[in-house]
Scaffold this active site. Structure first.
Site, PDB file in Angstrom:
ATOM      1  N   VAL A   1      20.111 -29.037  72.796  1.00  0.00           N
ATOM      2  CA  VAL A   1      20.844 -27.943  73.454  1.00  0.00           C
ATOM      3  C   VAL A   1      22.217 -28.452  73.920  1.00  0.00           C
ATOM      4  O   VAL A   1      23.199 -27.716  73.890  1.00  0.00           O
ATOM      5  CB  VAL A   1      20.011 -27.331  74.612  1.00  0.00           C
ATOM      6  CG1 VAL A   1      20.810 -26.256  75.333  1.00  0.00           C
ATOM      7  CG2 VAL A   1      18.713 -26.746  74.086  1.00  0.00           C
ATOM      8  N   GLY A   2      22.276 -29.726  74.276  1.00  0.00           N
ATOM      9  CA  GLY A   2      23.569 -30.326  74.650  1.00  0.00           C
ATOM     10  C   GLY A   2      24.616 -30.113  73.561  1.00  0.00           C
ATOM     11  O   GLY A   2      25.777 -29.815  73.833  1.00  0.00           O
TER      12      GLY A   2
ATOM     13  N   CYS B   1      14.219 -37.761  83.735  1.00  0.00           N
ATOM     14  CA  CYS B   1      15.057 -38.268  82.634  1.00  0.00           C
ATOM     15  C   CYS B   1      15.126 -39.790  82.625  1.00  0.00           C
ATOM     16  O   CYS B   1      15.273 -40.396  81.581  1.00  0.00           O
ATOM     17  CB  CYS B   1      16.459 -37.680  82.715  1.00  0.00           C
ATOM     18  SG  CYS B   1      17.286 -38.040  84.264  1.00  0.00           S
TER      19      CYS B   1
ATOM     20  N   GLY C   1      19.896 -31.208  80.485  1.00  0.00           N
ATOM     21  CA  GLY C   1      18.763 -30.799  79.651  1.00  0.00           C
ATOM     22  C   GLY C   1      18.677 -31.668  78.418  1.00  0.00           C
ATOM     23  O   GLY C   1      19.219 -32.781  78.397  1.00  0.00           O
TER      24      GLY C   1
ATOM     25  N   GLU D   1      24.372 -33.936  80.775  1.00  0.00           N
ATOM     26  CA  GLU D   1      23.382 -34.862  81.341  1.00  0.00           C
ATOM     27  C   GLU D   1      22.139 -34.774  80.480  1.00  0.00           C
ATOM     28  O   GLU D   1      21.349 -33.841  80.627  1.00  0.00           O
ATOM     29  CB  GLU D   1      23.053 -34.432  82.770  1.00  0.00           C
ATOM     30  CG  GLU D   1      24.024 -34.912  83.799  1.00  0.00           C
ATOM     31  CD  GLU D   1      23.939 -36.408  83.986  1.00  0.00           C
ATOM     32  OE1 GLU D   1      22.856 -36.982  83.839  1.00  0.00           O
ATOM     33  OE2 GLU D   1      24.972 -37.002  84.268  1.00  0.00           O
TER      34      GLU D   1
ATOM     35  N   THR E   1      19.001 -33.080  74.445  1.00  0.00           N
ATOM     36  CA  THR E   1      20.165 -33.404  73.602  1.00  0.00           C
ATOM     37  C   THR E   1      20.498 -32.304  72.600  1.00  0.00           C
ATOM     38  O   THR E   1      21.681 -32.021  72.359  1.00  0.00           O
ATOM     39  CB  THR E   1      19.887 -34.733  72.865  1.00  0.00           C
ATOM     40  OG1 THR E   1      19.518 -35.691  73.857  1.00  0.00           O
ATOM     41  CG2 THR E   1      21.090 -35.245  72.119  1.00  0.00           C
TER      42      THR E   1
HETATM   43  P1  NAD Z   1      15.199 -26.618  79.696  1.00  0.00           P
HETATM   44  O1  NAD Z   1      14.304 -26.208  78.559  1.00  0.00           O
HETATM   45  O2  NAD Z   1      15.011 -25.989  81.021  1.00  0.00           O
HETATM   46  O3  NAD Z   1      16.695 -26.409  79.186  1.00  0.00           O
HETATM   47  C1  NAD Z   1      17.787 -26.688  80.019  1.00  0.00           C
HETATM   48  C2  NAD Z   1      18.673 -25.465  80.121  1.00  0.00           C
HETATM   49  O4  NAD Z   1      19.180 -25.147  78.839  1.00  0.00           O
HETATM   50  C3  NAD Z   1      17.942 -24.217  80.608  1.00  0.00           C
HETATM   51  O5  NAD Z   1      18.709 -23.581  81.626  1.00  0.00           O
HETATM   52  C4  NAD Z   1      17.799 -23.364  79.379  1.00  0.00           C
HETATM   53  O6  NAD Z   1      17.832 -21.977  79.645  1.00  0.00           O
HETATM   54  C5  NAD Z   1      19.001 -23.760  78.549  1.00  0.00           C
HETATM   55  N1  NAD Z   1      18.756 -23.597  77.121  1.00  0.00           N
HETATM   56  C6  NAD Z   1      17.612 -23.903  76.461  1.00  0.00           C
HETATM   57  N2  NAD Z   1      17.755 -23.641  75.137  1.00  0.00           N
HETATM   58  C7  NAD Z   1      19.010 -23.148  74.978  1.00  0.00           C
HETATM   59  C8  NAD Z   1      19.772 -22.702  73.847  1.00  0.00           C
HETATM   60  N3  NAD Z   1      19.236 -22.698  72.612  1.00  0.00           N
HETATM   61  N4  NAD Z   1      21.044 -22.299  74.061  1.00  0.00           N
HETATM   62  C9  NAD Z   1      21.571 -22.305  75.282  1.00  0.00           C
HETATM   63  N5  NAD Z   1      20.893 -22.714  76.395  1.00  0.00           N
HETATM   64  C10 NAD Z   1      19.652 -23.133  76.241  1.00  0.00           C
HETATM   65  O7  NAD Z   1      15.107 -28.155  79.975  1.00  0.00           O
HETATM   66  P2  NAD Z   1      14.884 -29.340  78.950  1.00  0.00           P
HETATM   67  O8  NAD Z   1      15.969 -29.395  77.975  1.00  0.00           O
HETATM   68  O9  NAD Z   1      13.471 -29.360  78.484  1.00  0.00           O
HETATM   69  O10 NAD Z   1      15.051 -30.548  80.015  1.00  0.00           O
HETATM   70  C11 NAD Z   1      14.496 -31.768  79.799  1.00  0.00           C
HETATM   71  C12 NAD Z   1      15.526 -32.715  79.227  1.00  0.00           C
HETATM   72  O11 NAD Z   1      16.576 -32.864  80.153  1.00  0.00           O
HETATM   73  C13 NAD Z   1      14.971 -34.099  78.983  1.00  0.00           C
HETATM   74  O12 NAD Z   1      15.444 -34.573  77.752  1.00  0.00           O
HETATM   75  C14 NAD Z   1      15.549 -34.921  80.140  1.00  0.00           C
HETATM   76  O13 NAD Z   1      15.680 -36.275  79.853  1.00  0.00           O
HETATM   77  C15 NAD Z   1      16.870 -34.232  80.348  1.00  0.00           C
HETATM   78  N6  NAD Z   1      17.330 -34.443  81.720  1.00  0.00           N
HETATM   79  C16 NAD Z   1      18.421 -35.230  81.928  1.00  0.00           C
HETATM   80  C17 NAD Z   1      18.832 -35.505  83.221  1.00  0.00           C
HETATM   81  C18 NAD Z   1      20.007 -36.393  83.484  1.00  0.00           C
HETATM   82  O14 NAD Z   1      20.453 -36.448  84.626  1.00  0.00           O
HETATM   83  N7  NAD Z   1      20.534 -37.089  82.488  1.00  0.00           N
HETATM   84  C19 NAD Z   1      18.143 -34.957  84.294  1.00  0.00           C
HETATM   85  C20 NAD Z   1      17.042 -34.165  84.044  1.00  0.00           C
HETATM   86  C21 NAD Z   1      16.642 -33.892  82.739  1.00  0.00           C
END
Ligand code: NAD
Length: 453
Positions: A192-193, A244, A188, A210, A190
């Protein structure tokens, strides 16, 4: 007890019982996962369509078939992956037998995003099963239909004590993260990462994060411009740019830009016809928030191609913008949508400086038929992956590392030393979870010839 607590406790007990360790169990669960896909592919396509009009061929090809191949690969290699490996010995151990023993971590948490809601949840799950772990899966709430279908199907096909699905959004994920896991695999954004990493540090739980970023493309005047336009736009239009490793922006001269625009117009018409919005092959932005975020990036932009949108439908036409400056909003964040800015540079050296002044890209793409230019970027930049004359294809090359994929090389850490003939077994402190979940920041290159596709 909360749902999360029940899931984690049940999974922990099952792991302690040793349920997931035998080869036969792992194989049987992988087969069940394959059956889950085969028997429910229509419903999976339908739910992804409901979530964000994901085109059928995109779900089938880039998610279902992709995951099926990974399962088959895991089944094929499982015995080999589970075998203890002899390693080279330093002199003091010359008379000893020294092995590396693969060992599961325990209970794994897999948190998935919405953009490839099936593949990015199930791909790490295959690794977790193959390595003998129990798992708790948390699909994204932003694609609720896929999330609920996952919640329904997993216990129907797989062992319900070992594998669990928790649906919900931030409160549910926050609650989950309060529990102790033995490994966390998060895909997801960065921000939230960072939250995941902080939560994991409480128990010193190892993580794979990721994340995202901006992936640049450089095109020079030796490139086959028509081919470059097709491959760049393919990367930008798949999933409406919500990948991504989608090409984020182009660096080229004004002269190359003119040729690219001409070729791009032809490609878009050829693929989607005159009325792109009614094409079944072109998807949508996942929700209104993301739609507004992407549209805002177009404010005041010089649109050279496309530019139309429909808020009600969350539709944005593939759009190329020119005369973009490095200070423009579109250059400050990952676009994650079908908008492609072109920034003019004088030459390759200029492009390399531009790239190196920013965060290390997840992927870097160079279109050039000049070997010296290809090598110049390889030697003078650093990125998760480097691909020449194509975009995104490195993801499906399973002999190179990429975080969310199983790889043939299983970097297991634990080892047991068998001192000649005696049974004294020393376990190392480290242990490893998934078949080679290598983080993205490993530099690897794919060089494709112009005629390869
Ligand atoms: P998303 O909003 O679905 O969030 C990802 C997960 O995090 C979800 O399950 C969500 O419930 C959880 N989450 C969200 N906020 C949270 C919080 N405050 N606390 C705990 N958990 C939380 O997805 P997203 O982040 O919008 O995904 C898109 C991003 O992911 C882009 O930046 C994309 O580049 C990246 N991505 C990376 C890869 C890779 O392989 N490197 C692949 C796909 C997507």
């Amino acid at each position: 007890m909360s749902k999360a607590e029940v899931a984690v406790n049940t999974a922990r007990n099952s792991f302690k019982n040793g349920t997931t360790k035998p080869y036969e169990f792992r194989l049987q669960q992988l087969k069940a996962l394959l059956k889950l896909i085969e028997e429910n592919s229509k419903e999976l396509v339908e739910e992804a369509r409901k979530d964000f009009k994901k085109p059928k061929f995109e779900l089938v090809l880039y998610e279902l078939e992709y995951v099926k191949n990974e399962i088959l690969e895991a089944m094929h290699n499982l015995k080999e992956w589970m075998k203890p490996r002899k390693v080279t010995k330093p002199l003091p151990f010359i008379l000893d037998k020294v092995f590396v023993y693969p060992e599961p971590y325990g209970v794994v948490l897999i948190i998935g995003p919405w953009n490839y809601p099936f593949m990015l949840l199930f791909s790490p799950f295959i690794g977790a099963i193959a390595a003998g772990n129990c798992a708790v899966l948390k699909p994204s709430e932003i694609t609720p239909n896929m999330a609920y279908l996952t919640e329904k199907l997993i216990p129907k096909y797989l062992d319900p004590n070992c594998y669990h699905v928790i649906t919900g959004g931030i409160p549910e994920t926050t609650q989950l993260l309060e529990h102790r896991f033995d490994y966390i695999f998060y895909t997801g954004n960065t921000n939230v990462g960072k939250i995941i990493q902080r939560a994991a540090s409480k128990y010193l739980t190892p993580v794979t994060l990721e994340l995202g970023g901006k992936s640049p493309v450089y095109v020079d005047n030796t490139a086959d411009v028509e081919l470059a336009a097709g491959r760049i736009l393919w990367g930008k239009c798949v999933n409406s740019g919500q990948s991504c490793i989608a090409p984020d922006y182009i660096l080229c001269t004004k002269e190359v830009e003119q040729k690219l625009l001409k070729a791009a117009k032809m490609k878009i018409r050829q693929w989607y016809g005159e009325d792109i919005q009614s094409s079944p092959d072109y998807g949508r932005i996942v929700n209104h928030n993301h739609f507004q975020r992407v549209i805002k990036l177009l404010e005041g932009a010089n649109v050279a191609l496309g530019g139309s949108y429909n808020a009600e439908e969350c539709f944005i036409e593939p759009t190329i913008i020119v005369d973009v400056k490095s200070s423009d909003p579109v250059m400050q964040e990952e676009i994650f949508g079908p908008v492609l800015p072109i920034v003019n540079v004088a030459n390759a050296a200029d492009a390399i400086n531009f790239i190196n002044e920013r965060e290390k890209p997840l992927a870097l793409y160079v279109f050039s038929n000049d070997k010296k230019i290809q090598d110049l970027f390889l030697k003078n930049t650093s990125s998760g992956n480097y691909t020449v004359n194509d975009t995104m294809m490195h993801f499906s090359c399973d002999s190179i590392p990429f975080g969310a994929k199983i790889n043939k090389y299983l970097p297991v850490r634990p080892h047991i030393m068998e001192h000649k003939g005696k049974t004294s077994k020393k376990k190392s402190l480290g242990s490893f979870l998934l078949p080679n979940k290598v983080p993205n920041k490993v530099g690897v290159a794919v060089i494709r010839s112009q005629s390869a596709k």
